[in-house]
Design an enzyme around this catalytic site. Structure first.
Site, short mmCIF file in Angstrom:
data_model
loop_
_atom_site.label_atom_id
_atom_site.label_comp_id
_atom_site.label_asym_id
_atom_site.label_seq_id
_atom_site.Cartn_x
_atom_site.Cartn_y
_atom_site.Cartn_z
CD GLU A 262 -1.03 12.81 14.37
OE1 GLU A 262 -0.83 11.69 13.86
OE2 GLU A 262 -0.41 13.22 15.38
CD GLU B 152 -10.20 -5.97 13.84
OE1 GLU B 152 -10.58 -6.58 14.85
OE2 GLU B 152 -9.21 -6.31 13.16
CE1 TYR C 154 -3.49 -2.54 0.02
CE2 TYR C 154 -4.24 -1.65 2.13
CZ TYR C 154 -4.43 -2.50 1.05
OH TYR C 154 -5.53 -3.29 1.02
#
Lengths: 388, 352
Positions: A372, A243, A127
Site C-alpha cells: 500500500e 538501490e 527504524y
C-alpha cells in the site's frame, strides 16, 4: 580483469570455499531463514571479507574494490547460483555502508567501514516502532545528549538479526518539540551494553528472526550521529536512492530456483496435468520474465534520484510491487501443488520448502514498506498525484 | 428456494452462537494445539452436546434434532467463526447421522457411539476419500473410513495411525499406514448414503470456512479501526477500505452459494452435487482471500504467533485444501457440466 575472467574467479572461489565447515551452509539464511546457522554464517562473512568480496562497488579510497556494476551483477549471479548462504552482513554492507559513504564523516568512515568490509562487524536497523510502522516519521524513541553522551530510551520492533548484531543504526527523536520528520537523528548505537535488551518475536513460521529492542538509557558516543541533529530523516531516506537493482539479481536467481522446484514438484506428483495448475505455472514463468526484464532495463542506468538531497527514485518501489505479490502467488502455488501433505509439519514445527515459501511470503507485501505504501509512493512521486 | 433461515435453523444457530461466543476464548483455541489443555476444548464440546446441537442431522427418535442441511450450514458457520478446535464437520455432519443409520441401533460400537457423540463426549474423525491423512485422527477416539464396501467405523486404537505434526497445530492429523480391508463396524453399503455423507462433509467444511472468514474480517476491522498511522486510523485509508471491502464481498458471495447447496442437498435435488462443488470452491477461495487480506491489513503483528490471527489463518488454509481443494471441485464441476474430462484426480472425493 575481463567480465569472463571475473566470473571464473568468483565461481572458482565459491567452489573452493563452500567446502568443509561451510558446505553445510549452502541454501541457508535469507528471509525466513535468518535464524539458521548464525554463528557459522558470521564465520562465512569473515571469510568473504578476508577475500575481498564485500564492498565490491565501494570506492577504493574507502576500502572497497571500485568494481563496475556489471561485475557486481556477476558476483551476485554466481553467489546465488552456488547457493551460497544468505548474507548475515547485508545490513551493514548494503544499508549502513552506503549511508556512511554518502553522509558519514571521515572519522566515522574510518571507524566503521573496515569492520563491515572485513565481515567482522554485524549491524541491525532500528527504524520501526510499535507506533511507527508504515508511518516511520512517528518514531518516538528519544535520544538526548547529556554529560557528553547520547542517552537513548524507547522501543524498536521487527529488528532482524538484533540478537547477533554488534551495532544498530537507530532513527531517534533528538528534538522533542519538532514535528515528525524534523527532530529525528540517525545514531550509531552499540548493542552490547546494559541499556539494550533484545527479545525475540515468534513468527507464524514458528521461528524467530525478528526481535523487539528496548533502549533503557542506552548510550552512544557523542560523535555517533550521522548527519546533523535533526537531519536523520534525510540520511535514512538517502540510502534508498542508491538501490540500482544490483542486489536484486541474486534475489531473482533465488526466485528462478524456487520456480523450478515448484515445477519439478508439479511434474513429480502429476498435478501439472491439472489445467488450472498448469496455467498458474505458466503465469509464474511469465511473471519471472517481467521481473528479470524490468530489472535489466533499469540495471546500470542512473536511478531517477541519486545522491544527497535528490528525491529518491521509484525503481525499488516498483520492483517490490512486482516481486512481492509474484512471490506470494508462487508460495500459494507451491502448497497447492503439494496438496494435503502441505498441511503437515515436521518434528519441532519443521517446514518443507513449499510450506516455507508459502508462509514466508505472507510477509513479503508487508516488510520493507507495505504494498500500500509502495503504491502511494509510486503514485505521488512518479505520477505526481497529490498527497492524501 | 428461499435464502432466509427457517425458525429451526435460526434456533440452532443462535443457541450455538451464544454458547460459542461465551466459551471459546483464544485460550481454548490455543488449547487445541500440541501441549494445550485438551480439557478446555472437551468442556466446550460437552456444552454443545448439552445444548443438543450436535445431533442436528440425527432423527428425533434417536435423540437428535431431526433437522437437515439447511440447519447444518448456519450451525457450522458459527463453529467456524468461534475457532473451536476439533473435527466439527466430521463429527456433526458426517458421523452423527451415519451412526443413527438404520440397523445400527443395537448394542455394539455404533450403538454406544451415537450417545457419546450427541453428548459431546466423543469426537469422530472421518476420511471419506482415498487419502492416507486423517485430520483429527490422533485425537478422536473413533474414525470413519471409506472401505471397499462402503463406510466403516473404527476405534482409533484399532487402526495403524501415526500422529503427524501439522501447520495448523489444532488439526491433530494422523497418517493411516495401511487402510484396513474390513473390520470395524459397517455403517453403510449404500452408495447414495456414502455420497450424502461426503457432500455433508464438504458443505460443513464450506460453512466452517465462511465462519472463519467472517471472524478474520471482524478481527481485522477491529484492528484497523484502532491502529493509527499518519495521525488517523489505518482503516480510514482507501487502500485498506478497498481491500477489506473486496474480502467482505468474496465472503458475501460465497455464503449464499453454501446455503443454496445445503437447500438442494436437503431437497434431494439432482443438481445438488454441482452446487456442493461450487460452494466449496467459492468458500475456499473466499477464505484464502480473506486470510491474505487480514494478514496484510494487520501488518507485521499478523505475522506473529503472539497475536491470534495466525490460529484462524492456519485453520482456513488447512480446511481450504481438505474435503476437496477448490481446484478439485472446479474440475469436478467442469466435468459434470461437460466442459472437460481433464484434471480429475482420484486423490480426493468418493465419486471420482
Amino acid at each position: 580483469m575481463t567480465d569472463e575472467e571475473f566470473r571464473r574467479a568468483v565461481r572458482d572461489w565459491l567452489a573452493d570455499n563452500l567446502t568443509g565447515e561451510f558446505a553445510a551452509l549452502v541454501g541457508t539464511g535469507g528471509f525466513g531463514r535468518e535464524h539458521e546457522f548464525v554463528t557459522e554464517r558470521r564465520a562465512w562473512e569473515r571469510r568473504l571479507g578476508e577475500s575481498g568480496w564485500i564492498g565490491l562497488g565501494w570506492p577504493v579510497a574507502d576500502g572497497g574494490r571500485g568494481l563496475p556494476w556489471t561485475q557486481q551483477v556477476i558476483f551476485h549471479e554466481e553467489y546465488a547460483r552456488a547457493g551460497a548462504p544468505g548474507r548475515a552482513g547485508h545490513i551493514g554492507e548494503q544499508l549502513l555502508g552506503p549511508t556512511l559513504l554518502m553522509f558519514g564523516t571521515p572519522e566515522q568512515k574510518a571507524r566503521f567501514l573496515p569492520g563491515i568490509l572485513a565481515g567482522t562487524q554485524m549491524w541491525c536497523q532500528g527504524y520501526s516502532e510499535p507506533g511507527a510502522g508504515s508511518d516511520l516519521a512517528a518514531v518516538r524513541t528519544s535520544a538526548q545528549l547529556r554529560d557528553g553522551e547520547w542517552h537513548l530510551n524507547g522501543q524498536k520492533v521487527w529488528t532482524s538479526l538484533a540478537h547477533v548484531a554488534d551495532w544498530c543504526f537507530v532513527l531517534a527523536r533528538t528534538d522533542q518539540r519538532a514535528e515528525r520528520h524534523r527532530g529525528l537523528s540517525y545514531l550509531l548505537v552499540p548493542m552490547r551494553q546494559p541499556g539494550v535488551e533484545v527479545r525475540p518475536i515468534r513468527q507464524l513460521t514458528g521461528t524467530s528472526e525478528f526481535n523487539e529492542v528496548f533502549f533503557d538509557d542506552a548510550r552512544a558516543d557523542p560523535d555517533a550521529i550521522v548527519g546533523a541533529p535533526g537531519d536523520g530523516w534525510r540520511v535514512a531516506m538517502g540510502t534508498l536512492g542508491v538501490e540500482r537493482g544490483v542486489s536484486t539479481v541474486g534475489q531473482q536467481m533465488g526466485f528462478q530456483r524456487e520456480f523450478e522446484s515448484v515445477l519439478a514438484a508439479a511434474r513429480a506428483n502429476g498435478s501439472i496435468d491439472d489445467p488450472e495448475v498448469a496455467a498458474r505455472i505458466a503465469d509464474a514463468w511469465i511473471g519471472l520474465q517481467v521481473l528479470r526484464c524490468t530489472a535489466r532495463a533499469t540495471l546500470g542506468t542512473a536511478p531517477t534520484g541519486t545522491g544527497p538531497g535528490a528525491a529518491p527514485g521509484t525503481e525499488a518501489n516498483i520492483a517490490k510491487l512486482l516481486w512481492a505479490p509474484w512471490h506470494q502467488r508462487l508460495g500459494e502455488l507451491a502448497v497447492d501443488v503439494a496438496g494435503a501433505s502441505a498441511t503437515l509439519a515436521g518434528p519441532g514445527y519443521e517446514l518443507s520448502q513449499a510450506q516455507r515459501l508459502f508462509l514466508d511470503t505472507r510477509a513479503d507485501t508487508i516488510y520493507g514498506g507495505s504494498s500500500e505504501i509502495q503504491r502511494n509512493i509510486v503514485a505521488e512521486r512518479r505520477l505526481g498525484l497529490p498527497r492524501g | 428456494m428461499r435464502f432466509g433461515l427457517d425458525e429451526a435453523a435460526l434456533a440452532v444457530r443462535d443457541a450455538a452462537a451464544g454458547l460459542l461466543a461465551a466459551e471459546v476464548s483464544p485460550e481454548v483455541i490455543r488449547a487445541g494445539w500440541p501441549g494445550g489443555k485438551e480439557d478446555l476444548v472437551a468442556a466446550v464440546w460437552r456444552k454443545l452436546g448439552a445444548a443438543g446441537v450436535l445431533g442436528v442431522l440425527v432423527p428425533e427418535r434417536r435423540g437428535g434434532l431431526g433437522l437437515d442441511e439447511n440447519s447444518l450450514v448456519p450451525l457450522l458457520e458459527e463453529v467456524g467463526r468461534s475457532g473451536l478446535p476439533g473435527p466439527a464437520a466430521e463429527t456433526i455432519a458426517v458421523a452423527a447421522p451415519l451412526l443413527a443409520g438404520p440397523g445400527l441401533s443395537g448394542p455394539g460400537l455404533s450403538g454406544t457411539a451415537l450417545a457419546g457423540v450427541l453428548a459431546g463426549e466423543t469426537m469422530v474423525a472421518a476420511e471419506l476419500g482415498h487419502g492416507d491423512l486423517v485430520p483429527h485422527g490422533s485425537q478422536a477416539p473413533l474414525v470413519v473410513l471409506r472401505a471397499a464396501d462402503g463406510l466403516r467405523l473404527y476405534e482409533r486404537a484399532a487402526l495403524p495411525l501415526e500422529p503427524c505434526a501439522t501447520v495448523d497445530g489444532s488439526r491433530a492429523t494422523a497418517r493411516l499406514l495401511t487402510r484396513p480391508a474390513g473390520g470395524g463396524t459397517l455403517l453403510t453399503e449404500d452408495p447414495e448414503v456414502v455420497e450424502t455423507a461426503w457432500r455433508r462433509g464438504v458443505l460443513a467444511t464450506s460453512a466452517l470456512l465462511t465462519g472463519l472468514s467472517l471472524r478474520m474480517l471482524g478481527l481485522t476491522v477491529g484492528y484497523v479501526r484502532q491502529r493509527e498511522q499518519f495521525g488517523a486510523p489505518v482503516g480510514s485509508f482507501q487502500a485498506i477500505k478497498h481491500a477489506l471491502a473486496n474480502a467482505l464481498v468474496a465472503v458475501e458471495f460465497a455464503r449464499p452459494l453454501v446455503l443454496a447447496a445445503a437447500w438442494y442437498q436437503a431437497a434431494g435435488a439432482p443438481e445438488a452435487a454441482n452446487h456442493v462443488c461450487a460452494a466449496k470452491a467459492a468458500a475456499s477461495d473466499a477464505a484464502r482471500l480473506v486470510t491474505r487480506t487480514a494478514i496484510q491489513c494487520h501488518g507485521a503483528i499478523g505475522y506473529t504467533t503472539e497475536y491470534e490471527l495466525h490460529l484462524f489463518a492456519k485453520r482456513a488454509w488447512a480446511l481450504g485444501s481438505c474435503w476437496g481443494s477448490p481446484d478439485w471441485h472446479r474440475a469436478r464441476l467442469a466435468s459434470a457440466l461437460g466442459l472437460s474430462e481433464l484434471g480429475l484426480s482420484d486423490q480426493q472425493g468418493v465419486s471420482s
